[in-house]
Design an enzyme around this catalytic site. Structure first.
Site, PDB file in Angstrom:
ATOM      1  CE1 TYR A  31      -4.144  -1.721   0.030  1.00 46.04           C
ATOM      2  CE2 TYR A  31      -2.829  -3.317   1.222  1.00 46.04           C
ATOM      3  CZ  TYR A  31      -3.954  -2.999   0.513  1.00 46.04           C
ATOM      4  OH  TYR A  31      -4.909  -3.951   0.264  1.00 46.04           O
ATOM      5  CE1 TYR A  77     -14.342  -0.383  -2.435  1.00 50.57           C
ATOM      6  CE2 TYR A  77     -12.249   0.318  -1.497  1.00 50.57           C
ATOM      7  CZ  TYR A  77     -12.970  -0.505  -2.338  1.00 50.57           C
ATOM      8  OH  TYR A  77     -12.326  -1.472  -3.078  1.00 50.57           O
ATOM      9  CG  HIS A 118     -13.504  -3.793  -5.514  1.00 46.72           C
ATOM     10  ND1 HIS A 118     -13.662  -2.494  -5.087  1.00 46.72           N
ATOM     11  CD2 HIS A 118     -13.918  -3.820  -6.801  1.00 46.72           C
ATOM     12  CE1 HIS A 118     -14.150  -1.772  -6.092  1.00 46.72           C
ATOM     13  NE2 HIS A 118     -14.310  -2.554  -7.143  1.00 46.72           N
ATOM     14  CG  ASN A 123     -10.574 -14.454  -0.982  1.00 44.37           C
ATOM     15  OD1 ASN A 123     -11.051 -15.382  -0.337  1.00 44.37           O
ATOM     16  ND2 ASN A 123      -9.807 -13.524  -0.443  1.00 44.37           N
ATOM     17  CG  PHE A 129     -16.311 -13.080   6.183  1.00 47.92           C
ATOM     18  CD1 PHE A 129     -16.365 -13.578   7.471  1.00 47.92           C
ATOM     19  CD2 PHE A 129     -16.176 -11.709   5.986  1.00 47.92           C
ATOM     20  CE1 PHE A 129     -16.288 -12.715   8.566  1.00 47.92           C
ATOM     21  CE2 PHE A 129     -16.097 -10.843   7.066  1.00 47.92           C
ATOM     22  CZ  PHE A 129     -16.152 -11.352   8.354  1.00 47.92           C
TER      23      PHE A 129
END
Length: 166
Positions: A31, A77, A118, A123, A129
């Site tokens: 990041y 978000y 996203h 996944n 989940f």
């Protein structure tokens, strides 16, 4: 597991190094400095958290507030959420998500109308989940991820109901 086993701390300049270290282990991408600068903003203190298990930092959840469709509204978000592998299956992810959803429900300026995120298309565990927690797939972005394979991502969303003010 008792409630005292899990706790949360808002991300601050003082503990953002811990978030950086956890992210380097949890996620396959690096990041930017802007990400780490943005998550310590005071207006995000209820939406960017370190997750602790028995006082050990074991995960993170970080969100940002995007503009909503109408004046006074916002969309939350969910940028990142992860728990270290040895601490999964202890309901820590569920508790972290519940913490953020509760904050979103009571947030007034702006009023949060939905939470979006996203999930990488391969996944399935993450997708299941979020679906168990009321999120639904609202679309797919075939080239969302630039530096990891597969590039595609599901867009998941959960509509929020505001808690009435007393």
């Amino acid at each position: 597991m008792t409630r005292s086993d899990v706790s949360f701390a808002s991300v601050t300049a003082a503990n953002s190094g811990t978030v950086r270290k956890l992210n380097s282990v949890l996620f396959p991408i690096r990041y930017s400095e802007k990400f780490y600068k943005d998550i310590v903003a005071p207006e995000l203190e209820n939406f960017c958290k370190l997750v602790y298990f028995n006082d050990i930092p074991v995960g993170t959840i970080c969100c940002r507030i995007d503009k909503g469709d109408h004046e006074g509204e916002g969309k939350l978000y969910l940028m990142t959420m992860g728990i270290l592998a040895p601490y999964r299956s202890r309901q820590l992810g569920t508790k972290a998500l519940e913490e953020i959803l509760a904050a979103a429900t009571s947030h007034k300026k702006p009023q949060i109308t939905c939470v979006r995120l996203h999930v990488q298309e391969n996944n399935e565990d993450a997708r299941r989940f979020y679906e168990r927690h009321g999120f639904t797939a609202v679309g797919k972005e075939p080239e969302y991820y630039k530096k990891i394979e597969p590039h595609g991502a599901w867009i998941l969303e959960k509509k929020m109901e505001q808690k009435p003010t007393s």
